[in-house]
Design an enzyme around this catalytic site. Structure first.
Site, PDB file in Angstrom:
ATOM      1  N   TYR A   1      -8.498   5.320   2.716  1.00 57.32           N
ATOM      2  CA  TYR A   1      -7.259   6.097   2.710  1.00 57.32           C
ATOM      3  C   TYR A   1      -6.132   5.320   2.021  1.00 57.32           C
ATOM      4  O   TYR A   1      -5.969   4.111   2.236  1.00 57.32           O
ATOM      5  CB  TYR A   1      -6.856   6.467   4.149  1.00 57.32           C
ATOM      6  CG  TYR A   1      -5.465   7.049   4.150  1.00 57.32           C
ATOM      7  CD1 TYR A   1      -5.255   8.346   3.679  1.00 57.32           C
ATOM      8  CD2 TYR A   1      -4.365   6.292   4.515  1.00 57.32           C
ATOM      9  CE1 TYR A   1      -3.969   8.860   3.595  1.00 57.32           C
ATOM     10  CE2 TYR A   1      -3.077   6.805   4.440  1.00 57.32           C
ATOM     11  CZ  TYR A   1      -2.893   8.092   3.975  1.00 57.32           C
ATOM     12  OH  TYR A   1      -1.619   8.595   3.879  1.00 57.32           O
TER      13      TYR A   1
ATOM     14  N   ARG B   1      -3.088   6.162   7.781  1.00 55.86           N
ATOM     15  CA  ARG B   1      -3.029   4.721   8.045  1.00 55.86           C
ATOM     16  C   ARG B   1      -3.464   4.447   9.480  1.00 55.86           C
ATOM     17  O   ARG B   1      -3.178   5.212  10.382  1.00 55.86           O
ATOM     18  CB  ARG B   1      -1.609   4.185   7.832  1.00 55.86           C
ATOM     19  CG  ARG B   1      -1.256   3.963   6.385  1.00 55.86           C
ATOM     20  CD  ARG B   1       0.124   3.368   6.222  1.00 55.86           C
ATOM     21  NE  ARG B   1       1.156   4.336   6.507  1.00 55.86           N
ATOM     22  CZ  ARG B   1       1.819   4.454   7.642  1.00 55.86           C
ATOM     23  NH1 ARG B   1       1.576   3.609   8.638  1.00 55.86           N
ATOM     24  NH2 ARG B   1       2.728   5.372   7.805  1.00 55.86           N
TER      25      ARG B   1
ATOM     26  N   ARG C   1      -2.537  14.717   0.470  1.00 58.01           N
ATOM     27  CA  ARG C   1      -1.600  14.070  -0.456  1.00 58.01           C
ATOM     28  C   ARG C   1      -1.846  14.456  -1.902  1.00 58.01           C
ATOM     29  O   ARG C   1      -2.958  14.830  -2.273  1.00 58.01           O
ATOM     30  CB  ARG C   1      -1.778  12.534  -0.351  1.00 58.01           C
ATOM     31  CG  ARG C   1      -1.533  11.966   1.040  1.00 58.01           C
ATOM     32  CD  ARG C   1      -0.121  11.513   1.172  1.00 58.01           C
ATOM     33  NE  ARG C   1       0.264  11.187   2.536  1.00 58.01           N
ATOM     34  CZ  ARG C   1       1.424  10.611   2.834  1.00 58.01           C
ATOM     35  NH1 ARG C   1       2.281  10.295   1.896  1.00 58.01           N
ATOM     36  NH2 ARG C   1       1.739  10.376   4.091  1.00 58.01           N
TER      37      ARG C   1
ATOM     38  N   SER D   1       7.509   8.033   7.309  1.00 54.94           N
ATOM     39  CA  SER D   1       6.537   8.807   6.532  1.00 54.94           C
ATOM     40  C   SER D   1       6.522  10.257   7.014  1.00 54.94           C
ATOM     41  O   SER D   1       6.614  10.512   8.219  1.00 54.94           O
ATOM     42  CB  SER D   1       5.142   8.216   6.710  1.00 54.94           C
ATOM     43  OG  SER D   1       5.151   6.850   6.421  1.00 54.94           O
TER      44      SER D   1
ATOM     45  N   HIS E   1      11.452   0.632   2.903  1.00 52.35           N
ATOM     46  CA  HIS E   1      10.737   1.907   2.850  1.00 52.35           C
ATOM     47  C   HIS E   1      11.756   3.000   2.498  1.00 52.35           C
ATOM     48  O   HIS E   1      12.156   3.793   3.344  1.00 52.35           O
ATOM     49  CB  HIS E   1      10.116   2.150   4.232  1.00 52.35           C
ATOM     50  CG  HIS E   1       9.121   3.249   4.282  1.00 52.35           C
ATOM     51  ND1 HIS E   1       8.806   3.917   5.444  1.00 52.35           N
ATOM     52  CD2 HIS E   1       8.346   3.808   3.321  1.00 52.35           C
ATOM     53  CE1 HIS E   1       7.880   4.828   5.198  1.00 52.35           C
ATOM     54  NE2 HIS E   1       7.596   4.786   3.916  1.00 52.35           N
TER      55      HIS E   1
ATOM     56  N   ASP F   1       9.514   6.258  -2.286  1.00 47.56           N
ATOM     57  CA  ASP F   1       8.921   5.632  -1.095  1.00 47.56           C
ATOM     58  C   ASP F   1       9.362   4.190  -0.850  1.00 47.56           C
ATOM     59  O   ASP F   1       9.545   3.794   0.287  1.00 47.56           O
ATOM     60  CB  ASP F   1       7.393   5.683  -1.195  1.00 47.56           C
ATOM     61  CG  ASP F   1       6.698   5.442   0.138  1.00 47.56           C
ATOM     62  OD1 ASP F   1       7.180   5.949   1.163  1.00 47.56           O
ATOM     63  OD2 ASP F   1       5.688   4.724   0.160  1.00 47.56           O
TER      64      ASP F   1
ATOM     65  N   CYS G   1       8.763  12.615   6.523  1.00 43.69           N
ATOM     66  CA  CYS G   1      10.063  13.153   6.957  1.00 43.69           C
ATOM     67  C   CYS G   1      10.891  13.644   5.784  1.00 43.69           C
ATOM     68  O   CYS G   1      12.097  13.839   5.906  1.00 43.69           O
ATOM     69  CB  CYS G   1      10.849  12.105   7.745  1.00 43.69           C
ATOM     70  SG  CYS G   1      10.215  11.828   9.391  1.00 43.69           S
TER      71      CYS G   1
ATOM     72  N   LYS H   1       1.873  -0.206   0.564  1.00 41.85           N
ATOM     73  CA  LYS H   1       2.460  -0.691   1.816  1.00 41.85           C
ATOM     74  C   LYS H   1       2.163  -2.181   2.014  1.00 41.85           C
ATOM     75  O   LYS H   1       2.999  -2.930   2.521  1.00 41.85           O
ATOM     76  CB  LYS H   1       1.919   0.107   2.997  1.00 41.85           C
ATOM     77  CG  LYS H   1       2.060   1.605   2.858  1.00 41.85           C
ATOM     78  CD  LYS H   1       3.496   2.048   2.765  1.00 41.85           C
ATOM     79  CE  LYS H   1       3.573   3.579   2.800  1.00 41.85           C
ATOM     80  NZ  LYS H   1       4.938   4.078   2.671  1.00 41.85           N
TER      81      LYS H   1
HETATM   82  O1  SAT Z   1       0.844   4.854   3.876  1.00 40.41           O
HETATM   83  S1  SAT Z   1       0.778   5.885   2.872  1.00 40.41           S
HETATM   84  O2  SAT Z   1       1.271   5.357   1.628  1.00 40.41           O
HETATM   85  O3  SAT Z   1      -0.575   6.356   2.709  1.00 40.41           O
HETATM   86  C1  SAT Z   1       1.748   7.194   3.327  1.00 40.41           C
HETATM   87  C2  SAT Z   1       2.942   6.784   4.067  1.00 40.41           C
HETATM   88  O4  SAT Z   1       2.831   6.561   5.268  1.00 40.41           O
HETATM   89  O5  SAT Z   1       4.034   6.700   3.481  1.00 40.41           O
HETATM   90 MN    MN Z   2       5.930   5.846   2.937  1.00 37.81          MN
END
Ligand code: SAT
Ligand code: MN
Length: 628
Positions: A227, A80, A394, A278, A256, A303, A280, A236
């Site tokens: 991406y 990102r 990913r 992200s 989140h 997520d 973690c 997001k």
């Molecule tokens: O933003 S993504 O969905 O690509 C990955 C993340 O930061 O959780």
């Molecule tokens: Mn995330």
């Protein structure tokens, strides 16, 4: 045909609501694609798109697995881009909490006029030589009251097939939509083609990336990046940034957070939600294989959680997504056996290494292959000094692949939440777990979350950054208002779920991790759930309620952890931490900060001094009478 002359090769346009057609046509006239494809979400369509991308070299089939593919991104398009992610509101204060010392850390603002100018400079003709895909999608089960419908326009077939995994895509979504409004998402890789020109394998336009959100009109504009977090607009952009803004207006929360069910040895089941930045370990915790006998963990989401107080004052959670977009490196049969059982079917990998037998590999997956092709497409040997997979590589996998998917994962009413967790990567000072004294204190704990930077965004190095609620990159509105909203949600709940802070990443004097983590994290969840049920004593400390020295079940661990070091709350550390939080609140949030947060900070200061008398040795552990 749409008026204007574009061929539609998906569904008959007469099945598409007229307000959707008008919007498609508006953008087709600006972007000038070669043709338009409205996605129907079918298997045939999916196979057709994948076959096309394989022929173009955009996807590499992974012959070792079933219906799995590898995509390699441009090395400049691997995460990102937070610095180019903006929220556009009429008034800056509706996006960012302070107007004078504006740093952009809690939301980059752009005026609607400036955004329009940028759009006008970027989008005309941007889809020349490409197909415009139109993706109707539902975040949340199709037709649920709690779900949201969006439509994404994109010139990337890769985005289209990934959206079909991560969201619910297709004709049924348009049927439910009828003539209602929808979230409008426009995405272009920003790499138009001249006649006869060939596309790059991963077209993008890194110098011109723009990820923009207009909460006032429910629009998302994304340019220049393919991406995931920048281009899969349901994730997001809709579910968190616009979602949080919609949630504020409607009286719920878009967070989140993972959602998991924990079944205890007595057969009782409780659902938890947990927010970590992200990279973690949200995916690992969401589907953890418990190392304590009699426990079972089932996953609802890894997520994003949409949290609604129901009519009985119970907080309920749904996962708006349909897939996992998980971090590959570090995933193995030990750290996350259920992820490993999910991802070798119907998965699109990005930026992992390709093994000679048509499989994938990444650092921390298992023994190094002697040789492979790395994420840049270059030959790699076990002796190479560069990683074979990108640290933010990913897997994009449907939820239904997961063997421990919770039976209620699609319950349109959501699952009841019994406990909320926050956490981050903190090498020192922060205990393995502690519990907030009240909902308000829990909100303060969320506001004060800090964590080491990871590979999920463009930051470099191991700097410890503020990441309140793990939402710093995802706030859709003023963070001060967000805190006020959290405080007000607590008042709507009959029994607000207890709030905990966890830290799996504390290190000892030798630099090693003090806690084994992964499946053994069930020991920490057990403590929290027993606390939630009012069944355990705890010791009152400056940070809140900390386990007593024998509070956690550590039987059966291969190596006995240093619980004193894991649970210590060193006074000097916490004095510095509290002073730093005060500075952060002052400079980054200023007048927008609710007075309750200042009150909580004053209380923390007071507790640090009260308890400091006992902390003669900085790292010494003491058990105190609980504080009231
Ligand atoms: O933003 S993504 O969905 O690509 C990955 C993340 O930061 O959780
Ligand atoms: Mn995330």
């Amino acid at each position: 045909m749409v008026a204007g002359g574009w061929t539609i090769n998906g569904v008959e346009p007469n099945g598409v609501p007229s307000h959707v057609m008008e919007w498609i046509q508006h953008w087709a006239e600006i972007c000038q694609p070669t043709d338009i494809h409205i996605m129907d979400g079918s298997d045939e369509e999916d196979q057709m798109l994948k076959k096309m991308m394989v022929e173009q070299g955009v996807l590499i089939p992974l012959t070792k697995y079933q219906n799995c593919y590898l995509a390699r991104t441009d090395p400049k398009d691997v995460a990102r881009t937070e610095a180019r992610t903006v929220i556009s509101t009429k008034n800056k204060i509706d996006t960012h909490p302070v107007t004078d010392t504006y740093s952009g850390k809690l939301g980059h603002w752009i005026s609607p006029e400036d955004l329009d100018k940028k759009i006008q400079s970027l989008f005309p003709g941007c889809m020349n030589g490409r197909t415009m895909y139109v993706i109707p999608f539902s975040m949340g089960p199709v037709g649920s009251q709690l779900s949201r419908i969006g439509i994404e326009i994109t010139d990337s077939a890769y985005v289209s097939v990934c959206m079909r995994i991560m969201t619910r895509v297709g004709r049924q979504v348009l049927n439910v939509l009828g003539d209602s409004p929808f979230v409008k998402g426009v995405h272009s890789v920003g790499a138009p083609l001249k006649p006869g020109e060939h596309s790059a394998l991963w077209p993008c336009n890194p110098d011109k990336v723009l990820i923009a959100h207009k909460p006032e009109t429910s629009e998302i504009i994304s340019f220049g990046s393919g991406y995931g977090g920048n281009s899969l607009l349901g994730k997001k952009c809709l579910a968190l940034r616009l979602g949080s803004s919609i949630a504020r207006k409607e009286g719920w929360l878009a967070e989140h957070m993972l959602i998991s069910g924990v079944t205890m040895p007595n057969g009782q089941k409780k659902y938890i939600t947990a927010a970590f930045p992200s990279c973690c370990g949200k995916t690992n915790l969401a589907m953890l294989q418990p190392k304590l006998p009699g426990y079972k963990v089932t996953v609802v989401g890894d997520d994003i959680a949409w949290l609604h107080p129901d009519e009985n004052g119970q907080l309920r959670a749904i996962n708006p997504e349909n897939g996992f977009f998980g971090v590959a490196p570090g995933t193995n049969f030990q750290s996350n056996p259920y992820a490993m059982a999910s991802i070798f079917k119907d998965t699109i990998f990005s930026n992992v290494a390709l093994t000679p037998d048509g499989g994938v590999w990444w650092e921390g997956m298992g023994p190094k292959p002697k040789s492979c092709i790395d994420w840049r497409g270059k030959p790699w040997r076990a002796s190479s000094s560069t990683p074979a997979a990108h640290p933010n590589s990913r897997f994009c996998t449907p939820l239904v692949n997961c063997p421990v998917l919770d039976p209620a994962w699609e319950d349109p009413h959501g699952v009841p939440v019994s406990a909320i967790f926050f956490g981050g990567r903190r090498p020192s000072g922060v205990p393995l777990i502690y519990q907030a004294i009240s909902w308000e204190h829990g909100v303060f704990m969320g506001a004060a979350v800090k964590s080491e930077a990871t590979a999920a965004a463009e930051f470099k190095g191991k700097q410890i950054m503020h990441d309140p609620f793990s939402m710093r990159p995802f706030f859709g509105y003023n963070f001060g208002d967000y805190l006020r909203h959290w405080l007000s949600i607590g008042k709507l709940l009959k029994n607000p779920p207890p709030i905990f802070m966890v830290n799996w990443f504390r290190r000892g004097h030798d630099g090693g991790l003090l806690w084994p983590g992964f499946g053994d994290n069930i020991r920490v969840l057990e403590w929290a759930l027993n606390r939630s049920a009012g069944q355990l004593p705890a010791s009152g400390r400056c940070v809140g309620w900390v386990p007593t020295h024998d509070g956690l079940d550590i039987h059966g661990l291969e190596e006995s952890p240093d619980m004193e070091a894991l649970l210590a709350t060193p006074t000097r550390f916490w004095r510095e931490e509290a002073a730093e939080i005060r500075q952060y609140f002052k400079s980054e949030i200023g007048d927008s900060l609710p007075t309750e947060m200042w009150r909580q900070l004053d209380k923390l200061d007071k507790r640090i001094e009260v308890f400091s008398d006992y902390n003669v040795e900085e790292d010494e552990y003491h058990s105190y009478e609980p504080i009231g």
